[in-house]
Design a protein around this motif. Structure first.
Motif, PDB file in Angstrom:
ATOM      1  N   THR A  59       3.575  76.659 -27.775  1.00 21.48           N
ATOM      2  CA  THR A  59       4.437  75.772 -26.987  1.00 21.48           C
ATOM      3  C   THR A  59       3.674  74.569 -26.458  1.00 21.48           C
ATOM      4  OG1 THR A  59       5.792  77.660 -26.283  1.00 21.48           O
ATOM      5  CG2 THR A  59       5.970  75.645 -24.976  1.00 21.48           C
ATOM      6  N   VAL A  60       4.333  73.426 -26.513  1.00 24.14           N
ATOM      7  CA  VAL A  60       3.871  72.223 -25.814  1.00 24.14           C
ATOM      8  C   VAL A  60       4.654  72.159 -24.511  1.00 24.14           C
ATOM      9  CG1 VAL A  60       3.760  69.716 -25.830  1.00 24.14           C
ATOM     10  CG2 VAL A  60       3.310  70.989 -27.944  1.00 24.14           C
ATOM     11  N   MET A  61       3.941  72.281 -23.388  1.00 29.51           N
ATOM     12  CA  MET A  61       4.571  72.195 -22.070  1.00 29.51           C
ATOM     13  C   MET A  61       4.219  70.856 -21.445  1.00 29.51           C
ATOM     14  SD  MET A  61       4.066  75.974 -20.357  1.00 29.51           S
ATOM     15  CE  MET A  61       5.453  75.716 -19.229  1.00 29.51           C
ATOM     16  N   VAL A  62       5.232  70.112 -21.073  1.00 29.28           N
ATOM     17  CA  VAL A  62       5.047  68.793 -20.476  1.00 29.28           C
ATOM     18  C   VAL A  62       5.543  68.843 -19.035  1.00 29.28           C
ATOM     19  CG1 VAL A  62       5.669  66.357 -20.607  1.00 29.28           C
ATOM     20  CG2 VAL A  62       5.336  67.671 -22.716  1.00 29.28           C
ATOM     21  N   PHE A  63       4.673  68.553 -18.093  1.00 35.34           N
ATOM     22  CA  PHE A  63       5.025  68.554 -16.676  1.00 35.34           C
ATOM     23  C   PHE A  63       5.245  67.116 -16.225  1.00 35.34           C
ATOM     24  CE2 PHE A  63       3.009  72.536 -17.468  1.00 35.34           C
ATOM     25  CZ  PHE A  63       3.617  73.433 -16.606  1.00 35.34           C
ATOM     26  N   PHE A  64       6.462  66.832 -15.743  1.00 32.93           N
ATOM     27  CA  PHE A  64       6.787  65.473 -15.310  1.00 32.93           C
ATOM     28  C   PHE A  64       7.290  65.478 -13.880  1.00 32.93           C
ATOM     29  CE2 PHE A  64      10.695  67.162 -17.020  1.00 32.93           C
ATOM     30  CZ  PHE A  64      11.733  66.548 -16.343  1.00 32.93           C
ATOM     31  N   ARG A  65       7.278  64.310 -13.246  1.00 36.63           N
ATOM     32  CA  ARG A  65       7.523  64.215 -11.811  1.00 36.63           C
ATOM     33  C   ARG A  65       8.987  64.379 -11.441  1.00 36.63           C
ATOM     34  NH1 ARG A  65       4.835  59.448  -8.964  1.00 36.63           N
ATOM     35  NH2 ARG A  65       6.296  58.209 -10.165  1.00 36.63           N
ATOM     36  N   GLY A  66       9.888  63.890 -12.267  1.00 35.86           N
ATOM     37  CA  GLY A  66      11.307  64.036 -11.963  1.00 35.86           C
ATOM     38  C   GLY A  66      12.149  63.018 -12.688  1.00 35.86           C
ATOM     39  N   GLY A  67      13.446  63.260 -12.711  1.00 33.86           N
ATOM     40  CA  GLY A  67      14.363  62.366 -13.400  1.00 33.86           C
ATOM     41  C   GLY A  67      14.481  61.011 -12.745  1.00 33.86           C
ATOM     42  N   TRP A  68      13.973  60.882 -11.526  1.00 33.70           N
ATOM     43  CA  TRP A  68      13.997  59.612 -10.805  1.00 33.70           C
ATOM     44  C   TRP A  68      12.867  58.684 -11.247  1.00 33.70           C
ATOM     45  CZ3 TRP A  68       9.290  59.263  -8.521  1.00 33.70           C
ATOM     46  CH2 TRP A  68       8.617  60.453  -8.272  1.00 33.70           C
ATOM     47  N   CYS A  69      11.926  59.212 -12.036  1.00 31.87           N
ATOM     48  CA  CYS A  69      10.719  58.464 -12.422  1.00 31.87           C
ATOM     49  C   CYS A  69      10.915  57.788 -13.778  1.00 31.87           C
ATOM     50  CB  CYS A  69       9.535  59.427 -12.484  1.00 31.87           C
ATOM     51  SG  CYS A  69       8.046  58.728 -13.233  1.00 31.87           S
ATOM     52  N   PRO A  70      10.909  56.451 -13.839  1.00 36.14           N
ATOM     53  CA  PRO A  70      11.130  55.768 -15.117  1.00 36.14           C
ATOM     54  C   PRO A  70      10.057  56.070 -16.161  1.00 36.14           C
ATOM     55  CG  PRO A  70      10.427  54.204 -13.424  1.00 36.14           C
ATOM     56  CD  PRO A  70      10.714  55.489 -12.725  1.00 36.14           C
ATOM     57  N   TYR A  71       8.824  56.277 -15.722  1.00 36.92           N
ATOM     58  CA  TYR A  71       7.745  56.590 -16.670  1.00 36.92           C
ATOM     59  C   TYR A  71       7.964  57.971 -17.284  1.00 36.92           C
ATOM     60  CZ  TYR A  71       5.540  52.614 -14.399  1.00 36.92           C
ATOM     61  OH  TYR A  71       5.279  51.359 -13.899  1.00 36.92           O
ATOM     62  N   CYS A  72       8.510  58.887 -16.476  1.00 41.03           N
ATOM     63  CA  CYS A  72       8.823  60.215 -16.989  1.00 41.03           C
ATOM     64  C   CYS A  72       9.967  60.149 -17.996  1.00 41.03           C
ATOM     65  CB  CYS A  72       9.203  61.144 -15.843  1.00 41.03           C
ATOM     66  SG  CYS A  72       7.895  61.406 -14.624  1.00 41.03           S
TER      67      CYS A  72
END
Length: 210
Positions: A59-72
């Motif tokens: 699995t590739v697990m990607v941790f992102f800050r949130g849907g509010w973050c344009p970079y995410c």
């Protein structure tokens, strides 16, 4: 290092004391360590163990800050472009965020994806992985000025975010690769991710043939 992770999980009410105040100061658990099997949530709101969610699949697990973050959101969209290539290599793709399940579902209207999304709203997994940091009060207020409410997004007042991170996890749930960057504007290049994924699968195939 494992003792630190166990302490975080066993002393849950006090775990926040060990969380750094700056993204630059995170202390991730080592490559070669099993993925901490703490509870996360599906977008439907069901609880599931982190390892169970991977179903014994590389699995590739990607941790992102949130849907509010344009970079995410840009990163999530770019991952769609390599999803077929990851599938061909035998990987499943999973993205994890502190957003509560409802927020993740709302985010799908902005950035539709067909890979799995998981909610770590209580920040159990990012703390156990050592990739969480606490957002300072001044930044919290600044975000609110932009219409970003971290407490509303997660449903918690811990004010924790992950440093954007990519993990590659093998069939046994062991972390075989980690990429983290304290600069939230910088994400792992999709082609570089594919290269690492292919290399790890090649190594595993060689090991299995010996």
């Amino acid at each position: 290092m494992r003792a630190r992770v166990l302490a975080l999980l066993l002393c849950w009410p006090f775990a926040l004391l060990a969380t750094p105040d700056r993204a630059e100061d995170i202390d991730p658990i080592a490559v070669g360590t099993p993925l901490p099997d703490v509870q996360v949530q599906t977008i439907e709101g069901a609880s599931i163990g982190a390892r169970e969610a991977l179903a014994g699949t590389p699995t590739v697990m990607v941790f992102f800050r949130g849907g509010w973050c344009p970079y995410c959101n840009r990163q999530l969209a770019e991952l769609r472009l390599i999803q077929d290539d990851l599938d061909a290599l035998g990987y499943r793709l999973v993205a994890v965020s502190p957003d509560r399940p409802e927020s993740l579902r709302e985010g799908l209207n902005k950035t539709p994806v067909d890979y799995r999304l998981l909610s770590d709203a209580a920040a159990r997994l990012i703390r156990a992985l050592g990739i969480a940091f606490r957002v300072d009060d001044a930044t919290i207020e600044q975000y609110k000025g932009y219409g970003i409410d971290l407490e509303a997004a997660s449903g918690h007042d811990h004010h924790l975010l992950p440093v954007p991170t990519v993990l590659l996890v093998d069939t046994g749930g062991v972390i075989r690769y980690r990429y983290s960057n304290a600069d939230y504007k910088v994400r792992m290049d999709p082609d570089a991710l594919l290269s690492v994924a292919a290399s790890l699968r090649g190594e595993q195939a060689t090991t299995n043939d010996q």
